[in-house]
Design a protein around this motif. Structure first.
Motif, short mmCIF file in Angstrom:
data_model
loop_
_atom_site.label_atom_id
_atom_site.label_comp_id
_atom_site.label_asym_id
_atom_site.label_seq_id
_atom_site.Cartn_x
_atom_site.Cartn_y
_atom_site.Cartn_z
N UNK A 60 14.13 0.68 -10.08
CA UNK A 60 14.17 1.41 -8.81
C UNK A 60 12.74 1.84 -8.47
N UNK A 61 12.34 1.65 -7.22
CA UNK A 61 11.00 2.07 -6.80
C UNK A 61 10.91 2.02 -5.28
N UNK A 62 9.87 2.64 -4.74
CA UNK A 62 9.63 2.66 -3.30
C UNK A 62 8.83 1.45 -2.88
N UNK A 63 9.11 0.95 -1.68
CA UNK A 63 8.29 -0.08 -1.06
C UNK A 63 7.21 0.58 -0.21
N UNK A 64 5.96 0.14 -0.40
CA UNK A 64 4.85 0.58 0.42
C UNK A 64 4.26 -0.66 1.08
N UNK A 65 4.51 -0.82 2.37
CA UNK A 65 4.27 -2.09 3.05
C UNK A 65 3.16 -1.96 4.10
N UNK A 66 2.32 -2.98 4.21
CA UNK A 66 1.31 -2.98 5.28
C UNK A 66 1.93 -3.39 6.61
N UNK A 67 1.23 -3.09 7.68
CA UNK A 67 1.61 -3.57 9.00
C UNK A 67 0.90 -4.88 9.29
N UNK A 68 1.55 -5.73 10.08
CA UNK A 68 0.87 -6.92 10.55
C UNK A 68 -0.10 -6.54 11.67
N UNK A 69 -1.20 -7.30 11.71
CA UNK A 69 -2.12 -7.09 12.82
C UNK A 69 -1.46 -7.51 14.13
N UNK A 70 -1.81 -6.86 15.24
CA UNK A 70 -2.99 -6.01 15.44
C UNK A 70 -2.86 -4.59 14.89
N UNK A 71 -1.73 -4.24 14.26
CA UNK A 71 -1.62 -2.95 13.59
C UNK A 71 -2.37 -2.97 12.28
N UNK A 72 -2.06 -1.98 11.43
CA UNK A 72 -2.64 -1.96 10.10
C UNK A 72 -4.05 -1.44 10.01
#
Length: 761
Positions: free
Chosen positions: A604-616
């Motif tokens: 069990x763990x948390x997901x830490x996800x990037x945003x796709x550009x142009x976000x991020x």
């Protein structure tokens, strides 16, 4: 004109015999990468593909997008895109085909293969027989091309089965399995209590087209127009088009090899029934002007045979990220298993459980345990049914196939059999040669002992030092928890200052997080926590965690979600810096936290996800003292992507002519130069369907020049878009100094480089 008299016997087919160093059966992504790798090592290769195009499930015949360890940016495997030939292909496709047109990908793949003079390509050619030299050695494969009505005898020293169903392995007598192992065999909690034969099924996709005028649809008689019989039928996202309907799956309870035509017909019935519903149910008036433009002619297969090597990858290898001395590839897709009943079942379309990071694939999984000159590539490698749920995806298949292609080359050079590489001193050479061609192996450095740059006096014109990322890109609401990933050195954590804006007085919690396993990017360990009171309006927030770090690694400065607060963000983008969010990517997970049932053997763990550009964008941040991320020493450390640190040299944005200079005390005869650029290994570069904003990854240096000690131009490039760039001079160049001049890839992106290599041959 040919006139042939009646003949009382049986005529024979036109026949042709070909001899090669390596025969690769199967022209999917695995076969392509194995063939190209071996050909570039000087082997004569015959690549046999039973379809009219290359690419297998990625081709225009099926149109599945290529993915692997990046998991479509839906897990915590940062900078995990596979390197080598598959990276080269994906970047070329990105440059030519950011819209994701599967037909254009076909041309990229055909060009890559046919450009290799050492590859003989046989399309529309199916292997149907095998000749052996004794019990345990293949001598030749027999094949037939339906288009030129020619029978082939294909003789080789070594053979790679990358055919998906393992036709050559099957014919040659290689040990294989079909179905799932029992829970006890490999101590896999995700496996069934008893062994069973059900498999992952096949899928078909479709495309529609807006004609601009009303279009009627009359379903064929064989269409399944009663969608009530599909328990998992649900509302369609029409903007995703039919290729996103991967869950239209069937055949897991049938023989997925010999019943493929039966499965295809049932999938056609379902697809045309779905289109009938979309067009004629009245629920989708916006589709009145759409016509059905394309339906797959052959299904995309997921599972059939798996062949046995000297080791079988299992669930614990994936979840525990077990270390293997013979690690030669890696994976990072979830343990992704589908119910055998597919669309006719009550269960969800798939069950995906992720590991906390990438896992190694041993070389012992990539050759047959009983056919001594047969190498295995693609989804048929030696893995349990559960581990196969992860290793089966195309980019992973391509990556292990590169290792197979290089292994064949080394075996040929040294007079060895594939198994011999394990017990000899040559395995290290196998790993190092793979890494020299851009193949990434987590945790292993490319030593590059022939690199003359290591004997030079290396200097750079400037180096970026992180003391501030200006707040010039607006504000980001803390609708979810958000973290800035920073590589920090062992010792005291710097003092950080952020800009925040609150709608009203509130409290704000910041945490310093870290991964419990070195090399992972799952921040499952909290080192410190600070709570602040913020007032209404804009203000600076200074954070001193007062923490001593015991290891140099990536750390997460995490803002807890607070919808009342926004944080300032920066336009400046830098190699190896990312913001991530505690969110869900519904393509590959069900929530922002993985919560497996007890006893499943998954974390069990948390997901830490990037945003796709142009976000991020990065957070606007000031650091005291400044953080040194980009030492020029990184250019020679043999790691060409971020891992525990950025592993890059990056110049100051104010430097108008960024340069790397190499000086030797005596003249050198230079024949070859290699450069490793940042093509954002965190970006998955999905090959089809999903469009992309960029043709070239924004960190990638597109323009550069090489000069000698007199300032004479030796080489220039104005349109680079690849991770690894090799310059081969027609004849050796005698120099004492080499100057590499780079151009910044963007107004807010300084030039950077992961590595430089200079060679005499």
């Amino acid at each position: 004109m040919l006139v042939e008299a009646p003949f009382s016997g049986n005529r024979s087919l036109t026949s042709q015999s070909l001899s090669a160093d390596l025969l690769v059966v199967g022209g999917g992504m695995a076969g392509i990468c194995a063939a190209i790798t071996a050909a570039r090592q000087g082997l004569e290769v015959v690549l046999v593909q039973d379809r009219p195009v290359l690419g297998g499930n990625a081709s225009s015949e099926i149109r599945l997008w290529i993915l692997g360890a990046t998991s479509s940016m839906g897990n915590n495997n940062r900078w995990a895109r596979e390197g080598g030939i598959i990276d080269e292909i994906l970047l070329e496709n990105q440059y030519r085909n950011p819209e994701g047109n599967a037909l254009i990908l076909d041309t990229v793949l055909l060009e890559k293969v046919t450009s290799e003079t050492n590859i003989t390509l046989l399309l529309n050619t199916a292997v149907h027989g095998c000749e052996k030299d004794g019990d345990n050695r293949i001598d030749a494969a027999l094949a037939f091309c339906s288009q030129n009505s020619t029978a082939y005898r294909l003789e080789a020293r070594f053979f790679v089965d990358a055919s998906g169903d393992g036709i050559l392995g099957y014919l040659s007598g290689a040990a294989f399995r079909i179905g799932a192992e029992s829970r006890e065999e490999f101590d896999e909690a995700f496996a069934p209590e008893k062994a069973y034969g059900e498999l992952l099924g096949h899928s078909l996709y479709f495309h529609s087209k807006d004609t601009g005028k009303p279009v009627q649809f009359f379903p064929p008689a064989f269409a399944n127009t009663d969608l009530a019989s599909l328990p998992r039928f649900h509302t369609f996202n029409l903007y995703d088009r039919g290729c996103r309907l991967w869950w239209v799956e069937y055949g897991g309870r049938l023989d997925t090899i010999h019943a493929t035509e039966t499965i295809k017909w049932e999938l056609w019935r379902i697809i045309y029934g779905i289109w009938h519903h979309i067009k004629n149910s009245g629920e989708y008036p916006e589709m009145e002007t759409h016509t059905l433009e394309w339906v797959g002619m052959i299904p995309g297969k997921r599972e059939s045979r798996r062949f046995e090597g000297d080791y079988m990858l299992s669930q614990r290898d994936v979840v525990e990220q077990r270390a293997h001395e013979d690690m030669i590839s890696y994976g990072g897709w979830a343990l992704d298993l589908h119910p055998a009943d597919g669309i006719y079942g009550e269960l969800p379309g798939c069950t995906q459980w992720h590991a906390k990071g990438v896992y190694g694939i041993p070389y012992r999984c990539l050759y047959s345990r009983n056919i001594e000159n047969l190498l295995l590539a693609g989804r048929i490698i030696s893995a349990s049914h559960v581990a196969f749920g992860s290793s089966r995806v195309m980019a992973t298949c391509a990556h292990n196939a590169q290792a197979v292609g290089m292994a064949a080359a080394l075996c040929l050079e040294q007079g060895l059999l594939p198994r011999d590489l394990i017990t000899s001193s040559y395995f290290d050479k196998l790993q190092q040669r793979l890494m020299g061609m851009g193949h990434y192996l987590p945790g292993i450095h490319f030593r590059d002992t022939d690199n003359l740059a290591k004997t030079a006096n290396l200097s750079v014109s400037s180096t970026f030092s992180l003391w501030q990322l200006p707040a010039d890109a607006g504000w980001k609401a803390l609708d979810s928890s958000m973290a800035q990933m920073l590589p920090l050195e062992k010792g005291k954590v710097p003092v950080f200052t952020f800009e925040v804006k609150a709608k009203k007085a509130s409290s704000l919690v910041l945490r310093l997080l870290h991964s419990s396993l070195p090399g992972n990017f799952t921040p499952d360990r909290q080192l410190a926590e600070k709570e602040f009171s913020v007032s209404k309006g804009v203000q600076e927030l200074t954070v001193d965690f007062g923490q001593l770090l015991d290891a140099s690694a990536y750390y997460f400065i995490a803002f807890e979600a607070n919808p009342l607060v926004q944080v300032g963000i920066s336009q400046l983008r830098l190699t190896g810096l990312l913001t991530v969010f505690n969110r869900v990517n519904l393509d590959v997970a069900k929530g922002s936290r993985q919560e497996p049932p007890e006893g499943l053997g998954v974390d069990a763990f948390d997901f830490w996800l990037p945003e796709r550009r142009p976000g991020g964008q990065n957070l606007a941040i000031s650091c005291d003292p400044a953080v040194n991320l980009y030492s020029a020493e990184n250019l020679l450390n043999g790691i060409f992507r971020p891992k525990n640190r950025t592993n890059a040299w990056v110049t100051s944005l104010a430097d108008r002519e960024p340069t790397v200079s190499l000086c030797w005390p005596e003249y050198k005869n230079i024949r070859k130069v290699r450069l490793w650029f940042d093509t954002d290994f965190d970006h998955p570069l999905e090959s089809t369907l999903r469009g992309h904003e960029e043709r070239v990854m924004p960190f990638c240096v597109r323009e550069f020049r090489l000069f000698d000690e007199m300032g004479a131009l030796l080489y220039k490039e104005e349109n680079n878009h690849q991770s690894r760039y090799e310059i081969m001079f027609a004849s050796p160049i005698r120099i004492k100094k080499l100057v590499l001049q780079l151009k910044h890839p963007g107004k807010k992106i300084p030039a950077g480089l992961f590595g430089i290599g200079v060679y005499e041959s």
